[in-house]
Design an enzyme around this catalytic site. Structure first.
Site, PDB file in Angstrom:
ATOM      1  CD  GLU A 139      -3.196  -0.885   0.697  1.00  0.00           C
ATOM      2  OE1 GLU A 139      -3.298   0.112  -0.036  1.00  0.00           O
ATOM      3  OE2 GLU A 139      -4.110  -1.688   0.903  1.00  0.00           O
TER       4      GLU A 139
ATOM      5  CG  HIS B 244      -5.384   0.022   6.252  1.00  0.00           C
ATOM      6  ND1 HIS B 244      -6.759   0.111   6.302  1.00  0.00           N
ATOM      7  CD2 HIS B 244      -5.122  -1.194   5.714  1.00  0.00           C
ATOM      8  CE1 HIS B 244      -7.285  -0.991   5.801  1.00  0.00           C
ATOM      9  NE2 HIS B 244      -6.311  -1.805   5.441  1.00  0.00           N
TER      10      HIS B 244
ATOM     11  CG  HIS C  81      -8.293  -5.167   8.426  1.00  0.00           C
ATOM     12  ND1 HIS C  81      -7.631  -6.286   7.948  1.00  0.00           N
ATOM     13  CD2 HIS C  81      -8.067  -4.189   7.517  1.00  0.00           C
ATOM     14  CE1 HIS C  81      -7.030  -5.993   6.792  1.00  0.00           C
ATOM     15  NE2 HIS C  81      -7.266  -4.724   6.524  1.00  0.00           N
TER      16      HIS C  81
ATOM     17  CG  HIS D 112     -10.386  -3.032   3.259  1.00  0.00           C
ATOM     18  ND1 HIS D 112      -9.648  -2.785   2.150  1.00  0.00           N
ATOM     19  CD2 HIS D 112      -9.489  -3.426   4.197  1.00  0.00           C
ATOM     20  CE1 HIS D 112      -8.370  -3.028   2.386  1.00  0.00           C
ATOM     21  NE2 HIS D 112      -8.254  -3.412   3.625  1.00  0.00           N
TER      22      HIS D 112
END
Ligand code: 2HA
Ligand code: ZN
Length: 270
Positions: A119, A142, A144, A215
């Protein structure tokens, strides 16, 4: 083994904070396998000796040209590396990279040739955007978070600011510590340019935390701990909502009047 962190207390403090947050992401159950990413702009704590240090990798193409990143340094989680491993050994599961003068390649400067996250183009595009905006934000996370992702499976929560208002109303702290709420980005292919562009657009609408439908979330902040805190605060609200639902009722939430009183008392935006 020698480390680029040896004798560099400011840089070490930054990397220790990344490792601490990586541990939280794992213990919260938000970072299965190699899930999630962290990148931090560490340029402010890079000294002249590091600037002169030879690279330990050949130049690698970023895939995009990011004109404001020339000569900047980032700590990046390694591709396919686990947060739970990074928590214990941040310099074996991530690396410090230098952006070359062409603004479209990077090289690794330490400690090991650990290739950054897949990413990277999107994370670096966000950092380029933040610098362009004159922001002092240095970190992007980032991850989850289970309960927030679960909520993103219900289309009624994906309309603009519906989820922000619901989460704010679960407990006063959420609006106080995440006053810009949660931006929504509809489902897009992970690692895609489209997802990166949509994330930057949402950040530009003045969100610090963005939900990627079905996501995860992407947060930016002055440092990695503050980016984590915002996700954690929103997640706490989602858990309160979920727990009330599992007790058999939809929680009322704080009233509009109570929310207005909060915003006025603490000078909050929106
Ligand atoms: O890199 O979570 O979305 C791991 C991810 C990608
Ligand atoms: Zn992900």
């Amino acid at each position: 083994m020698n480390s680029i962190l040896d004798g560099r207390h400011d840089l070490k403090r930054e990397i220790d904070a990344v490792a601490e947050v990586a541990g939280y992401l794992w213990t919260k159950g938000w970072a299965e396998r190699n899930g999630g990413n962290i990148t931090v702009n560490v340029t402010d704590v890079i000294d002249d000796d590091i600037r002169k240090m030879p690279a330990i990798s050949a130049p690698v193409s970023i895939g995009v040209e990011l004109p404001l990143l020339k000569g900047k340094y980032f700590y990046c989680k390694g591709t396919n590396r686990r947060m739970r491993d990074l928590a214990r050994k941040p310099m074996e599961n991530g690396s410090i990279i230098r952006i070359l003068d062409d603004c479209s390649h990077y090289e690794i400067v330490g400690d090991m040739p650990v290739k950054p996250t897949s990413e990277l183009p999107s994370h670096l595009s966000v950092h380029n955007y933040l610098i362009g905006k004159g922001s002092d934000y240095k970190a992007s996370v980032h991850t989850h978070p289970i309960e927030l992702i679960a909520m993103s499976h219900n289309p009624k929560f994906l309309k603009k600011d519906v989820l922000s208002k619901l989460l704010w109303s679960m407990i006063p702290e959420t609006k106080a510590f995440c006053p810009r709420g949660l931006g929504i980005v509809p489902y897009m292919l992970p690692s895609s340019v489209e997802l990166a562009d949509a994330t930057i657009k949402a950040l530009d609408e003045d969100y610090d935390v963005v939900m990627w439908e079905k996501h995860g979330v992407f947060a930016v902040g002055p440092d990695v701990m503050e980016a984590f805190d915002m996700i954690d605060t929103l997640s706490k609200s989602a858990i309160i909502y979920r727990d009330a639902c599992s007790m058999g009722f939809i929680p009322d939430g704080m009233t509009d009047e109570q929310m207005r009183e909060m915003s006025a008392a603490f000078n909050l935006p929106k």
